[in-house]
Design an enzyme around this catalytic site. Structure first.
Site, PDB file in Angstrom:
ATOM      1  N   ASN A   1      22.358  94.103  69.603  1.00  0.00           N
ATOM      2  CA  ASN A   1      22.395  94.129  71.072  1.00  0.00           C
ATOM      3  C   ASN A   1      23.738  94.665  71.570  1.00  0.00           C
ATOM      4  O   ASN A   1      24.277  94.199  72.568  1.00  0.00           O
ATOM      5  CB  ASN A   1      22.127  92.728  71.646  1.00  0.00           C
ATOM      6  CG  ASN A   1      21.781  92.798  73.123  1.00  0.00           C
ATOM      7  OD1 ASN A   1      21.100  93.715  73.573  1.00  0.00           O
ATOM      8  ND2 ASN A   1      22.264  91.833  73.903  1.00  0.00           N
TER       9      ASN A   1
ATOM     10  N   PHE B   1      29.717  84.076  68.230  1.00  0.00           N
ATOM     11  CA  PHE B   1      28.970  84.566  69.389  1.00  0.00           C
ATOM     12  C   PHE B   1      27.592  85.075  68.984  1.00  0.00           C
ATOM     13  O   PHE B   1      26.696  85.164  69.825  1.00  0.00           O
ATOM     14  CB  PHE B   1      29.693  85.769  70.029  1.00  0.00           C
ATOM     15  CG  PHE B   1      31.061  85.507  70.579  1.00  0.00           C
ATOM     16  CD1 PHE B   1      31.218  84.838  71.779  1.00  0.00           C
ATOM     17  CD2 PHE B   1      32.199  85.941  69.908  1.00  0.00           C
ATOM     18  CE1 PHE B   1      32.478  84.612  72.310  1.00  0.00           C
ATOM     19  CE2 PHE B   1      33.465  85.722  70.430  1.00  0.00           C
ATOM     20  CZ  PHE B   1      33.605  85.051  71.630  1.00  0.00           C
TER      21      PHE B   1
ATOM     22  N   LYS C   1      19.856  86.057  73.264  1.00  0.00           N
ATOM     23  CA  LYS C   1      20.122  85.228  74.461  1.00  0.00           C
ATOM     24  C   LYS C   1      19.100  85.367  75.585  1.00  0.00           C
ATOM     25  O   LYS C   1      19.342  84.880  76.687  1.00  0.00           O
ATOM     26  CB  LYS C   1      21.515  85.558  74.997  1.00  0.00           C
ATOM     27  CG  LYS C   1      21.683  87.003  75.431  1.00  0.00           C
ATOM     28  CD  LYS C   1      22.998  87.244  76.136  1.00  0.00           C
ATOM     29  CE  LYS C   1      23.154  88.685  76.550  1.00  0.00           C
ATOM     30  NZ  LYS C   1      24.352  88.978  77.298  1.00  0.00           N
TER      31      LYS C   1
ATOM     32  N   SER D   1      26.039  76.560  75.796  1.00  0.00           N
ATOM     33  CA  SER D   1      25.630  76.998  77.128  1.00  0.00           C
ATOM     34  C   SER D   1      25.308  75.806  78.018  1.00  0.00           C
ATOM     35  O   SER D   1      24.877  74.750  77.533  1.00  0.00           O
ATOM     36  CB  SER D   1      24.376  77.869  76.967  1.00  0.00           C
ATOM     37  OG  SER D   1      23.718  78.011  78.201  1.00  0.00           O
TER      38      SER D   1
ATOM     39  N   THR E   1      22.839  75.595  79.526  1.00  0.00           N
ATOM     40  CA  THR E   1      21.397  75.381  79.377  1.00  0.00           C
ATOM     41  C   THR E   1      21.109  74.044  78.681  1.00  0.00           C
ATOM     42  O   THR E   1      20.033  73.482  78.856  1.00  0.00           O
ATOM     43  CB  THR E   1      20.734  76.560  78.617  1.00  0.00           C
ATOM     44  OG1 THR E   1      19.321  76.440  78.745  1.00  0.00           O
ATOM     45  CG2 THR E   1      21.071  76.580  77.141  1.00  0.00           C
TER      46      THR E   1
ATOM     47  N   TYR F   1      15.308  78.987  73.294  1.00  0.00           N
ATOM     48  CA  TYR F   1      16.726  79.376  73.320  1.00  0.00           C
ATOM     49  C   TYR F   1      17.599  78.139  73.546  1.00  0.00           C
ATOM     50  O   TYR F   1      18.551  77.882  72.800  1.00  0.00           O
ATOM     51  CB  TYR F   1      16.970  80.426  74.423  1.00  0.00           C
ATOM     52  CG  TYR F   1      18.439  80.685  74.682  1.00  0.00           C
ATOM     53  CD1 TYR F   1      19.187  81.457  73.800  1.00  0.00           C
ATOM     54  CD2 TYR F   1      19.084  80.133  75.796  1.00  0.00           C
ATOM     55  CE1 TYR F   1      20.548  81.677  74.021  1.00  0.00           C
ATOM     56  CE2 TYR F   1      20.438  80.349  76.025  1.00  0.00           C
ATOM     57  CZ  TYR F   1      21.165  81.122  75.146  1.00  0.00           C
ATOM     58  OH  TYR F   1      22.508  81.332  75.362  1.00  0.00           O
TER      59      TYR F   1
ATOM     60  N   LYS G   1      20.364  75.965  71.034  1.00  0.00           N
ATOM     61  CA  LYS G   1      21.767  75.597  71.314  1.00  0.00           C
ATOM     62  C   LYS G   1      21.977  74.103  71.055  1.00  0.00           C
ATOM     63  O   LYS G   1      22.996  73.685  70.494  1.00  0.00           O
ATOM     64  CB  LYS G   1      22.128  75.931  72.760  1.00  0.00           C
ATOM     65  CG  LYS G   1      22.227  77.411  73.062  1.00  0.00           C
ATOM     66  CD  LYS G   1      23.419  78.065  72.363  1.00  0.00           C
ATOM     67  CE  LYS G   1      23.508  79.554  72.661  1.00  0.00           C
ATOM     68  NZ  LYS G   1      24.348  80.291  71.720  1.00  0.00           N
TER      69      LYS G   1
HETATM   70  P1  NAD Z   1      25.524  89.759  73.518  1.00  0.00           P
HETATM   71  O1  NAD Z   1      24.107  89.979  73.153  1.00  0.00           O
HETATM   72  O2  NAD Z   1      26.202  90.751  74.391  1.00  0.00           O
HETATM   73  O3  NAD Z   1      26.403  89.583  72.194  1.00  0.00           O
HETATM   74  C1  NAD Z   1      25.899  89.038  71.011  1.00  0.00           C
HETATM   75  C2  NAD Z   1      26.286  89.965  69.879  1.00  0.00           C
HETATM   76  O4  NAD Z   1      25.803  89.393  68.655  1.00  0.00           O
HETATM   77  C3  NAD Z   1      25.700  91.359  69.994  1.00  0.00           C
HETATM   78  O5  NAD Z   1      26.725  92.315  69.811  1.00  0.00           O
HETATM   79  C4  NAD Z   1      24.678  91.427  68.845  1.00  0.00           C
HETATM   80  O6  NAD Z   1      24.561  92.728  68.338  1.00  0.00           O
HETATM   81  C5  NAD Z   1      25.253  90.439  67.857  1.00  0.00           C
HETATM   82  N1  NAD Z   1      24.291  89.800  66.958  1.00  0.00           N
HETATM   83  C6  NAD Z   1      23.104  89.219  67.251  1.00  0.00           C
HETATM   84  N2  NAD Z   1      22.551  88.708  66.142  1.00  0.00           N
HETATM   85  C7  NAD Z   1      23.406  88.955  65.113  1.00  0.00           C
HETATM   86  C8  NAD Z   1      23.390  88.670  63.728  1.00  0.00           C
HETATM   87  N3  NAD Z   1      22.380  88.024  63.152  1.00  0.00           N
HETATM   88  N4  NAD Z   1      24.442  89.067  62.986  1.00  0.00           N
HETATM   89  C9  NAD Z   1      25.489  89.744  63.540  1.00  0.00           C
HETATM   90  N5  NAD Z   1      25.546  90.046  64.845  1.00  0.00           N
HETATM   91  C10 NAD Z   1      24.524  89.660  65.632  1.00  0.00           C
HETATM   92  O7  NAD Z   1      25.597  88.282  74.158  1.00  0.00           O
HETATM   93  P2  NAD Z   1      26.787  87.579  74.927  1.00  0.00           P
HETATM   94  O8  NAD Z   1      26.416  87.496  76.356  1.00  0.00           O
HETATM   95  O9  NAD Z   1      28.074  88.180  74.538  1.00  0.00           O
HETATM   96  O10 NAD Z   1      26.639  86.103  74.337  1.00  0.00           O
HETATM   97  C11 NAD Z   1      27.414  85.656  73.230  1.00  0.00           C
HETATM   98  C12 NAD Z   1      27.030  84.220  72.923  1.00  0.00           C
HETATM   99  O11 NAD Z   1      27.234  83.426  74.077  1.00  0.00           O
HETATM  100  C13 NAD Z   1      25.567  84.025  72.516  1.00  0.00           C
HETATM  101  O12 NAD Z   1      25.512  83.065  71.497  1.00  0.00           O
HETATM  102  C14 NAD Z   1      24.932  83.473  73.781  1.00  0.00           C
HETATM  103  O13 NAD Z   1      23.827  82.653  73.490  1.00  0.00           O
HETATM  104  C15 NAD Z   1      26.067  82.661  74.361  1.00  0.00           C
HETATM  105  N6  NAD Z   1      25.955  82.482  75.814  1.00  0.00           N
HETATM  106  C16 NAD Z   1      25.869  83.575  76.612  1.00  0.00           C
HETATM  107  C17 NAD Z   1      25.731  83.413  77.982  1.00  0.00           C
HETATM  108  C18 NAD Z   1      25.581  84.606  78.894  1.00  0.00           C
HETATM  109  O14 NAD Z   1      25.122  84.440  80.030  1.00  0.00           O
HETATM  110  N7  NAD Z   1      25.957  85.815  78.488  1.00  0.00           N
HETATM  111  C19 NAD Z   1      25.697  82.119  78.531  1.00  0.00           C
HETATM  112  C20 NAD Z   1      25.818  81.030  77.682  1.00  0.00           C
HETATM  113  C21 NAD Z   1      25.950  81.218  76.311  1.00  0.00           C
END
Ligand code: NAD
Ligand code: UDP
Length: 344
Positions: free
Chosen positions: A35, A80, A84, A124, A126, A148, A152
């Site tokens: 992603n 991270f 999501k 999160s 959530t 999801y 978490k």
């Molecule tokens: P994002 O999708 O931009 O970043 C996640 C990254 O992880 C991406 O670059 C993706 O390529 C990589 N990825 C996914 N699965 C993988 C795997 N198996 N191995 C290696 N890389 C992998 O998301 P984000 O918004 O930066 O979110 C980061 C974290 O924060 C996530 O765990 C998400 O659940 C959590 N979070 C996000 C939000 C939000 O609103 N953005 C809110 C609360 C929690």
């Protein structure tokens, strides 16, 4: 100190990478780019002025992660990596449990074997489900309404169990509220694939003319203007929260143990407030239509952010107009450029 960022090429990870480098850490990235785009790496190099160490791979690859930790003497991991999209998690639960729960199990196994037992985890708001009241403190009951969110919750519980089993583990569980905005340079930000699920990227696409109008999901909530209220937090403040969490974990802060904290501003803003703030920041109209409520939405969700201030000395400093200004700068820059040019 070398810090491994799983999913470090993504939205929050890339901003945290820059903040960690500025704070004197040496961050490195493990990402499978499911992603995100590798193009973000050049932008990170431009922002930090140093070459970016990045390994393409899956966090569930125990051998790969173990080798990275050993080879680069990783002091701590920020996890991270994961999927999501809430709606997608309902449609494809196993995909979510495999990556979001399976991924952290593999990561923890690799860390344990390599004697690296310090982790910051992206949780999160959530996990609070439909909160009984606001603002939300960390001791509120947790619940879930989709795979999801359940993932978490399971991850948080696994970390607690592991911490009980071996006191050498140090966990910083960060419960993010609603991360928005972009780096002030306009070089990195969020560019979701397809139709954005989240409010701010949708509003930004309407302002730039990519979408005709915003659907406001309900205006009959028990909130001041009837629309949903959330705690929007600038991604730069969120990145600073990770730096503070790592400093506490690695230097014996926060009482020297593990902690779970909300990362939010402590202020709620309604959908219509976001629309108005974005119009002001962009100088563009954001037409909207009131639609039905979105399934699973809660009326209000905002943090009591005082525990993070007390434990970590961290506070969000940026306002909604700041968030809209930086989201707009990013959105207007990427509009019309080919998608892979940015983290998405
Ligand atoms: P994002 O999708 O931009 O970043 C996640 C990254 O992880 C991406 O670059 C993706 O390529 C990589 N990825 C996914 N699965 C993988 C795997 N198996 N191995 C290696 N890389 C992998 O998301 P984000 O918004 O930066 O979110 C980061 C974290 O924060 C996530 O765990 C998400 O659940 C959590 N979070 C996000 C939000 C939000 O609103 N953005 C809110 C609360 C929690
Ligand atoms: N929202 C909306 N239209 C959209 C997207 C979101 O009205 O196209 C509303 C949503 O109902 C909620 C708020 O904006 O009240 C924040 O939604 P988002 O999905 O960004 O965050 P979450 O609900 O996951 O906290």
């Amino acid at each position: 100190m070398n810090i491994l960022l799983t999913g470090g090429a993504g939205y929050i990870g890339s901003h945290t990478f820059v903040a960690l480098a500025a704070a004197g850490f040496t961050p490195m990235i493990l990402d499978d780019f499911s992603n995100s785009s590798a193009d973000v790496l050049a932008r990170l190099e431009a922002l930090t002025g140093t070459p970016v160490l990045c390994e393409r791979g899956d966090v569930a690859d125990v051998a790969l992660v173990g080798a990275l930790i050993a080879q680069h003497t990783i002091a701590a991991v920020v996890h991270f990596a994961g999927f999501k999209a809430v709606g997608e998690s309902v449609a494809q639960p196993l995909k979510y449990y495999r990556n979001n729960v399976g991924g952290i199990i593999a990561l923890l196994q690799a860390m344990d074997a390599a004697n690296c037992r310090t982790l910051v985890f992206s949780s999160s708001a959530t996990v609070y489900g439909d909160p009984a009241s606001v603002p939300i403190t960390e001791d509120f009951a947790r619940s879930h309404t989709n795979p999801y969110g359940h993932g978490k919750l399971v991850c948080e519980d696994m970390l607690a169990a592991l911490g009980t089993s071996n006191k050498a583990w140090r966990f910083g569980v960060l419960r993010y509220f609603n991360p928005v905005g972009a780096h002030p340079s306009g070089l990195i930000g969020e560019d979701p694939a397809g139709v954005p699920n989240n409010l701010m990227p949708y509003v930004a696409q309407v302002a730039v003319g990519q979408r005709e109008f915003l659907n406001v999901w309900g205006n009959d909530y028990a909130t001041p203007d009837g629309t949903g209220v959330r705690d929007y937090i600038h991604v730069q403040d969120l990145a600073a929260g990770h730096v503070a969490a790592l400093q506490a974990l690695l230097h014996g802060g926060a009482g020297g143990g593990s902690f779970t904290v909300n990362l939010g501003t402590g202020k709620g803003h309604s959908v219509l407030e976001v629309v108005r703030a974005f119009e002001q920041a962009s100088g563009k109209k954001v037409p909207y239509r009131i639609g039905p409520r979105r399934a699973g939405d809660v009326a209000q969700c905002y943090a009591d952010a005082s525990l993070a201030a007390r434990l970590l000395g961290w506070r969000a400093t940026q306002t909604l107009p700041d968030m809209c200004r930086d989201a707009w700068r990013w959105q207007s820059r990427i509009h019309g450029s080919p998608r892979p040019a940015a983290s998405r």
